[in-house]
Write an enzyme that holds these catalytic residues in place. Structure first.
Site, PDB file in Angstrom:
ATOM      1  N   LYS A  16       0.848  -1.196   0.000  1.00  0.00           N
ATOM      2  CA  LYS A  16       0.000   0.000   0.000  1.00  0.00           C
ATOM      3  C   LYS A  16       0.886   1.249   0.000  1.00  0.00           C
ATOM      4  O   LYS A  16       1.915   1.284   0.685  1.00  0.00           O
ATOM      5  CB  LYS A  16      -0.898  -0.018   1.240  1.00  0.00           C
ATOM      6  CG  LYS A  16      -1.974   1.063   1.268  1.00  0.00           C
ATOM      7  CD  LYS A  16      -2.876   0.896   2.490  1.00  0.00           C
ATOM      8  CE  LYS A  16      -3.954   1.945   2.584  1.00  0.00           C
ATOM      9  NZ  LYS A  16      -4.806   1.797   3.777  1.00  0.00           N
ATOM     10  N   SER A  46      -9.763   1.844   2.895  1.00  0.00           N
ATOM     11  CA  SER A  46      -8.900   2.580   2.013  1.00  0.00           C
ATOM     12  C   SER A  46      -7.851   1.743   1.290  1.00  0.00           C
ATOM     13  O   SER A  46      -7.259   2.217   0.318  1.00  0.00           O
ATOM     14  CB  SER A  46      -8.195   3.687   2.797  1.00  0.00           C
ATOM     15  OG  SER A  46      -7.319   3.129   3.755  1.00  0.00           O
ATOM     16  N   SER A  59      -9.839  -0.430   7.154  1.00  0.00           N
ATOM     17  CA  SER A  59      -9.287  -0.308   5.798  1.00  0.00           C
ATOM     18  C   SER A  59      -8.585  -1.522   5.237  1.00  0.00           C
ATOM     19  O   SER A  59      -8.241  -1.535   4.055  1.00  0.00           O
ATOM     20  CB  SER A  59      -8.347   0.887   5.717  1.00  0.00           C
ATOM     21  OG  SER A  59      -9.101   2.053   5.562  1.00  0.00           O
TER      22      SER A  59
HETATM   23  N1  GLN Z   1     -13.100   4.199   6.494  1.00  0.00           N
HETATM   24  C1  GLN Z   1     -12.464   4.621   7.709  1.00  0.00           C
HETATM   25  C2  GLN Z   1     -12.048   6.063   7.589  1.00  0.00           C
HETATM   26  O1  GLN Z   1     -12.331   6.630   6.608  1.00  0.00           O
HETATM   27  C3  GLN Z   1     -11.293   3.738   8.005  1.00  0.00           C
HETATM   28  C4  GLN Z   1     -10.118   4.052   7.202  1.00  0.00           C
HETATM   29  C5  GLN Z   1      -8.922   3.254   7.562  1.00  0.00           C
HETATM   30  O2  GLN Z   1      -9.045   2.240   8.226  1.00  0.00           O
HETATM   31  N2  GLN Z   1      -7.762   3.742   7.164  1.00  0.00           N
HETATM   32  O3  GLN Z   1     -11.444   6.616   8.454  1.00  0.00           O
END
Ligand code: GLN
Length: 489
Positions: A80, A155, A179
């Site tokens: 990532k 994400s 994410s």
């Molecule tokens: N969807 C969550 C957010 O927008 C989690 C994102 C993540 O785990 N990086 O914060």
């Protein structure tokens, strides 16, 4: 069957037996990437084929004399793009870092590279990990390999899509509030968020430091255990890294059942707002686990209803502080022209950050401001403790929790991009485990009527990833979901 379809452990066996060479692996994967990447957009940066091929050539020569191979040797891995890679651009999905090339590797990258795996490239993400669909990337959205007009989740959507579309054999993701788990569920692959502190965060572009964790996204549960064997362990470079010995995560997989394990089904995760298709798929999975010898019982996590609000206060507060470092001086991008220093800061952040990141910096700054700190941030921290206690209490009675990953089935690209609240609500079932710091994983448990994957979540006691992996592996061997693959070509 083309070798890009194999799981990591299958590919490894064939390499060890000499059925396939490192060079053949690299060629097959770059060929695959060439075909599907224009449709999926899983990667922000691809490693150069020539570079990887020369590494593969050297490995093939060396392997003629080596008897034993290392578990990750010659495995094509994607990382990532919020994890630092020496000499390879690391953007965090943000314009503000589009010209940033780190001078060092994240610890997890070093650990994988020490085993002579291949770095295929850096995968797409919502800017700094903020989102649930990979639509908030400065490099365009990734697409779901099962249906290209649907999101891959986020994400870590690029990592999950790359694994599902066979553009790498396994990937690293990061999970602050879901994410890793959520995109894994959307793409029909396995995603594991370790216990907070289990895996070093050194070299991860921080979003919310008390929640961020790095973990594997893989084709099956066995592969997740193999990756955890490499990733887990204490790192003196990360002050929050836990000095807890890591087991061999594949050991617990030998038991192919869940006998003597107590599984908890949290009532609050099956209430209003849960799509019936998801509910039925997870209920069916619970029945499979009962057939495998597990005993199930209903448990309660009473603070589930306030988890999303708590998470979006804690996460935005930490993000507003963490993102202060992007000022046009230290890394990457600087807006031009500018009148003076303050103007340079302002213009750089104005042009460099996308709308979701700005929204969060404002929310977080507000929650931390002196007049509101007690009402918002301090309150959220207090509620976080209550959420942690919910889990402590539940784990007195059961070993593993079984829940949905997302309240709905996979949504279409564009459906929620302009509606932040709807986007935040898709994190309903994943943020609690993040706030509590407990390990959780997502694995496929069915398909929606549109043919898109549905995931279930297993949540374990702190540092008991091995128990969770055992349950996941027994389930996946008893079902056929992992054998269904997207038809993209
Ligand atoms: N969807 C969550 C957010 O927008 C989690 C994102 C993540 O785990 N990086 O914060």
């Amino acid at each position: 069957m083309s070798l890009v379809k194999w799981t990591l452990h299958e590919l490894q066996e064939r390499l060890t037996r000499g059925d396939v060479s490192a060079t053949e692996i690299v060629r097959a994967y770059f060929l695959r990437i060439g075909v599907v990447e224009p449709k999926v957009n899983a990667y922000i940066t691809l490693n150069e084929q020539e570079v990887v091929l020369s590494e593969a050539g050297a490995l093939d020569d060396a392997m003629k004399t080596w008897r034993k191979t290392m578990p990750m040797m010659a495995m094509p891995i994607a990382v990532k793009d919020n994890l630092c890679t020496e000499g390879v651009p690391t953007t965090g999905g943000s314009r503000i870092l589009k010209d940033f090339t780190p001078p060092y590797n994240a610890t997890v990258v070093d650990e994988l590279r020490a085993q002579r795996c291949f770095l295929m490239g850096k995968t797409n993400l919502d800017e700094f990990g903020m989102g649930s669909s990979t639509e908030h990337s400065a490099f365009g959205p990734s697409r779901n390999p099962w249906k290209l007009d649907y999101v891959p989740g986020g994400s870590s959507g690029g990592s999950a899509a790359a694994v599902a579309a066979d553009e790498c054999v396994a990937a690293l993701g990061t999970d602050t509030g879901g994410s890793i788990r959520q995109p894994a569920a959307c793409c029909g692959v396995v995603g594991l968020k370790p216990t907070y502190g289990r895996v070093s965060r050194y070299g991860l572009l921080a979003f919310a430091s008390s929640l961020d964790q790095i973990g594997p996204i893989t084709k099956d549960v066995r592969d997740a255990a193999l990756m955890m064997n490499v990733l887990a362990g204490h790192d003196p470079k990360d002050a929050t890294s836990a000095d807890v010995p890591a087991p061999d995560f594949t050991r617990s997989l030998k038991k192919k059942d869940v006998k003597h394990l107590k599984l908890g089904v949290p009532r609050e995760f099956f209430e209003e707002g849960l799509d019936p298709e998801v509910r039925d798929a997870v209920h069916a999975a619970v029945s499979v686990l009962e057939d495998l010898g597990g005993t199930t019982r209903e448990v309660s996590l009473p603070h589930t209803g306030v988890a999303v609000a708590t998470y979006y206060l804690v996460a935005t507060a930490e993000a507003s502080a963490n993102l202060a470092r992007y000022d046009g001086v230290k890394y990457g991008f600087r807006a031009r022209p500018y009148a003076d220093l303050a103007d340079m800061y302002r213009a750089t952040r104005q042009e460099g950050f996308g709308p979701e990141v700005k929204r969060r910096i404002m929310l977080g700054t507000y929650a931390l401001s002196s007049g509101y700190y007690d009402a918002y941030y301090a309150k959220a921290q207090a509620v976080r403790t209550l959420i942690r206690r919910d889990f402590d209490r539940a784990f007195q009675d059961v070993d593993v929790l079984v829940t949905p990953v997302m309240p709905t089935t996979v949504f279409r690209l564009g459906d929620r991009a302009d509606d932040p609240l709807q986007m935040y609500l898709s994190d309903l079932y994943t943020v609690s485990a993040s706030l509590a710091g407990v390990p959780a994983m997502s694995l496929p448990c069915g398909f929606s009527h549109r043919g898109l994957p549905i995931g279930m979540q297993l949540v374990g006691r702190p540092f008991e990833e091995d128990v969770m992996l055992r349950v996941g592996r027994a389930y996946e061997l008893a079902t056929d979901w992992r054998k269904q693959r997207p038809l993209i070509r």
